[in-house]
Enzyme design. Structure first.
Site, mmCIF file in Angstrom:
data_model
loop_
_atom_site.group_PDB
_atom_site.id
_atom_site.type_symbol
_atom_site.label_atom_id
_atom_site.label_comp_id
_atom_site.label_asym_id
_atom_site.label_seq_id
_atom_site.Cartn_x
_atom_site.Cartn_y
_atom_site.Cartn_z
ATOM 1 N N LEU A 59 0.867 -1.171 0.000
ATOM 2 C CA LEU A 59 0.000 0.000 0.000
ATOM 3 C C LEU A 59 0.904 1.222 0.000
ATOM 4 O O LEU A 59 1.985 1.205 0.596
ATOM 5 C CB LEU A 59 -0.905 0.037 1.237
ATOM 6 N N ASP A 60 0.472 2.292 -0.649
ATOM 7 C CA ASP A 60 1.242 3.536 -0.636
ATOM 8 C C ASP A 60 1.414 4.042 0.792
ATOM 9 O O ASP A 60 0.582 3.778 1.663
ATOM 10 C CB ASP A 60 0.524 4.618 -1.453
ATOM 11 N N ARG A 61 2.468 4.822 0.992
ATOM 12 C CA ARG A 61 2.734 5.411 2.302
ATOM 13 C C ARG A 61 1.489 6.092 2.888
ATOM 14 O O ARG A 61 1.178 5.921 4.072
ATOM 15 C CB ARG A 61 3.861 6.446 2.180
ATOM 16 N N THR A 63 -1.712 5.735 2.135
ATOM 17 C CA THR A 63 -2.954 4.974 2.116
ATOM 18 C C THR A 63 -3.071 4.161 3.396
ATOM 19 O O THR A 63 -2.104 3.542 3.843
ATOM 20 C CB THR A 63 -2.988 4.017 0.902
ATOM 21 N N ARG A 165 -5.559 6.648 -7.781
ATOM 22 C CA ARG A 165 -5.292 8.080 -7.694
ATOM 23 C C ARG A 165 -5.241 8.718 -9.077
ATOM 24 O O ARG A 165 -5.802 9.798 -9.305
ATOM 25 C CB ARG A 165 -3.991 8.312 -6.920
#
Length: 234
Positions: A59-61, A63, A165
């Site tokens: 997961l993105d930082r 998120t 996104r």
């Protein structure tokens, strides 16, 4: 984040896998510049096994929400195949700036790297990798400045970097607080409003699927409530 904090965020545990509620703002693993990351604390999640669990995906930082870990090699291999084959169903919640004209839809928009100097930043690219996202409006509102907001349920059918996104930005409704594809760099902007709400995993053949949900994070609750969400519906 401490090891005890991470244990307190455990959403699901069995002999093969764990699901933790990742906090927003913390990377899942150490980047080239170092710094605190979630993986540093995985030893606290051994629960009697000889080795710490490992990431089954990313997961993105910025998120938050459901993050899946495999507890040993065979489990990680199984999870890797399921993710690769698109058999794991993922549901995200997002608050976007703008007003989708429809109530639901499907985005089919290939994505490619923005350029070689921007790391993992992505852009719509007809020659890029296929990317599809299903979306549905769960609520609408206007903020104190009169700007339209929408509460979306997003179901990615592919797993491209920054897919949700970029897709939302390209549709004209960037995610609230997105510092790369939205207006999140402006002064006083909130954190990214993107949450991995649910993961649905067919971990064992001919067995019931494992469905895990992560509660709405604190930083999104005000905007969610403005769009009609209520905490008691969790």
């Amino acid at each position: 984040m401490t090891p005890d904090d991470l244990v307190s965020r455990l959403l699901y545990r069995d002999g093969l896998m764990l699901v933790v509620d990742k906090p927003a703002g913390l990377p899942v693993h150490r980047g080239p510049k170092g710094g605190e990351n979630l993986e540093d604390h995985f030893d606290a999640l051994r629960f009697g096994l000889p080795r710490a669990p490992a990431l089954a995906h990313r997961l993105d930082r910025d998120t938050s929400g459901c993050l899946v870990l495999g507890r040993h090699r065979k489990a990680l291999e199984r999870l890797g195949r399921l993710f690769h084959d698109g058999r794991i169903e993922k549901t995200y919640w997002a608050i976007v700036e703008g007003a989708p004209s429809e109530e639901e839809g499907h985005i089919d928009m290939a994505l490619g790297r923005l350029d070689s100097t921007r790391g993992w930043w992505m852009r719509p690219d007809p020659l890029g990798l296929p990317a599809q996202t299903d979306w549905r409006v769960l609520g609408r509102a206007r903020d104190a400045q009169g700007n339209d907001l929408a509460f979306l349920e997003l179901k990615p059918q592919t797993g491209r970097t920054h897919q949700l996104r970029v897709h939302c930005q390209a549709m004209g409704w960037p995610m609230l607080g997105d510092p790369v594809y939205g207006h999140g760099k402006r002064e006083g902007a909130p954190p990214l409003h993107l949450h991995a709400r649910e993961i649905d995993i067919p971990m064992r053949e001919n067995k019931e699927r494992i469905v895990v949900r992560a509660p709405a994070p604190a930083h999104m609750r005000e905007a969610l409530a403005l769009c009609g969400w209520r905490a008691e519906t969790e």
